[in-house]
Write a protein that holds these residues in place. Sequence first.
Motif, PDB file in Angstrom:
ATOM      1  N   LEU A 155       0.816  -1.212   0.000  1.00  0.00           N
ATOM      2  CA  LEU A 155       0.000   0.000   0.000  1.00  0.00           C
ATOM      3  C   LEU A 155       0.852   1.265   0.000  1.00  0.00           C
ATOM      4  N   LEU A 158       2.357   1.766  -3.495  1.00  0.00           N
ATOM      5  CA  LEU A 158       1.353   2.288  -4.427  1.00  0.00           C
ATOM      6  C   LEU A 158       1.035   3.753  -4.142  1.00  0.00           C
ATOM      7  N   ALA A 159       1.045   4.125  -2.862  1.00  0.00           N
ATOM      8  CA  ALA A 159       0.647   5.486  -2.495  1.00  0.00           C
ATOM      9  C   ALA A 159       1.744   6.507  -2.745  1.00  0.00           C
ATOM     10  N   ILE A 180      -5.604   1.816  -9.602  1.00  0.00           N
ATOM     11  CA  ILE A 180      -5.005   1.953  -8.269  1.00  0.00           C
ATOM     12  C   ILE A 180      -6.090   1.973  -7.203  1.00  0.00           C
ATOM     13  N   THR A 184      -6.382  -1.049  -4.512  1.00  0.00           N
ATOM     14  CA  THR A 184      -6.212  -0.729  -3.097  1.00  0.00           C
ATOM     15  C   THR A 184      -7.429  -1.155  -2.284  1.00  0.00           C
ATOM     16  N   TYR A 188      -7.574  -4.146   0.536  1.00  0.00           N
ATOM     17  CA  TYR A 188      -7.962  -3.811   1.899  1.00  0.00           C
ATOM     18  C   TYR A 188      -9.207  -4.593   2.330  1.00  0.00           C
ATOM     19  N   GLY A 317      -5.238   2.381   3.278  1.00  0.00           N
ATOM     20  CA  GLY A 317      -6.203   1.657   2.454  1.00  0.00           C
ATOM     21  C   GLY A 317      -7.479   2.430   2.177  1.00  0.00           C
ATOM     22  N   ILE A 320      -6.196   6.923   0.542  1.00  0.00           N
ATOM     23  CA  ILE A 320      -5.710   7.082  -0.833  1.00  0.00           C
ATOM     24  C   ILE A 320      -6.835   6.897  -1.854  1.00  0.00           C
ATOM     25  N   PRO A 321      -7.639   5.822  -1.773  1.00  0.00           N
ATOM     26  CA  PRO A 321      -8.762   5.721  -2.723  1.00  0.00           C
ATOM     27  C   PRO A 321      -9.740   6.888  -2.607  1.00  0.00           C
TER      28      PRO A 321
END
Length: 383
Positions: A155, A158-159, A180, A184, A188, A317, A320-321
């Motif tokens: 995570l 990716l972030a 992404i 994510t 999660y 988790g 970011i989304p």
Amino acid sequence: MSGSSMTSFITRTDVLRVALGWGAFAALLALHPLLAPPVPGPLLVVTLLAIVTVILVCAFGVVKQAEALAHRLGDPYGSLVLTLSIVLIEVILISAVMLGPGEHATIARDSVMAVSMIILNLVIGLALLLGGLRHRGMAHNRTGTSAYLSMLVVLVALAFGLPGLIGDGGAYTIGQEIPIILLTLALYAFFLFRQMGPQADDFTEVDERLRPAVRAAERDAPRTPIRQVLAAHRVEVLTRLVLLVVTVVPIVLLSHDMAALLDDGLGRLGAPVALAGLLIAGIVFLPESITSIRAALSGEAQRVNNLCHGALVSTVGLTIPAVLLIGMLTGQEVVLAESPANLLMLAVTLLLSVTTFAAKRVTAMHGAAHLATFAVYVLILFS
């Protein structure tokens, strides 16, 4: 159940804490015109001290409810309630800031970075140092801890890492954001499903003091299903959950409202702007920090893991989304790529975490290493 049975779980102190938290927030709103920068020095100091005092009082109320829920539900469910309560409110507030006026391209990156350093180095470092000194080392459930760290490695990469390599100016493009977000959230959600279901035992305490045969018997003994626990203690769980949430919300609201005051005060002192974000993040997660340190002093190393690593997995988790989705819907740029120095600190922190919790027992020396890493991060802020 009758209302009288609900009141058996609510004390006068609980009510006073809630009233104090929300009353302080209302007072801050009423005094908003007087607190517009530049705030007179004495008023600034008094207001900040009052806010911190109220937050501390409320934080101990949150800890009380969290520990009662953890005792009733058992881990990982008890720790998860506190973690998700704080993280969800934090995500909502970050999202609200993004939806408000002004440009906030780096708010998610700066917030999550500060939370990462505080949780993985400061809180865990203090917990392991104090718990290790008291108990000469603490055993933890290595399977569950490994699951947390595996999630964090992916995570965090990716972030903060990938956007700087494949993105545009440190931000993902629209075509990159969609996979992404989906990846994510899917990762999660799968983690939560396993943690609360088939792998729940991987997140419970281990007791090395017991003989191997006794430990095996305890491990193989059937646990009371969480549905049965909820059915038997529904009123208590719901009452304590509501109390926890209504006590947490003022902490987060007051923390974010004092951000402008901290920016004003630190600006006069010539301190870096990022220091205010670090202080705010520390205050927001104060209840979780206090609970983690108390768990360590009781020798509950796995509960420290569930609270700290679980909080960060949920923070990354969910945050970011959320911000990527808001950026897509509002046309805002969301810059996630970190600076080389911060990327190095993240890499060192994750490597240190993996080596620390690869040990069967965590000790005070592990805690000292995490605290030293946090000190270096603070040094970078002033560089």
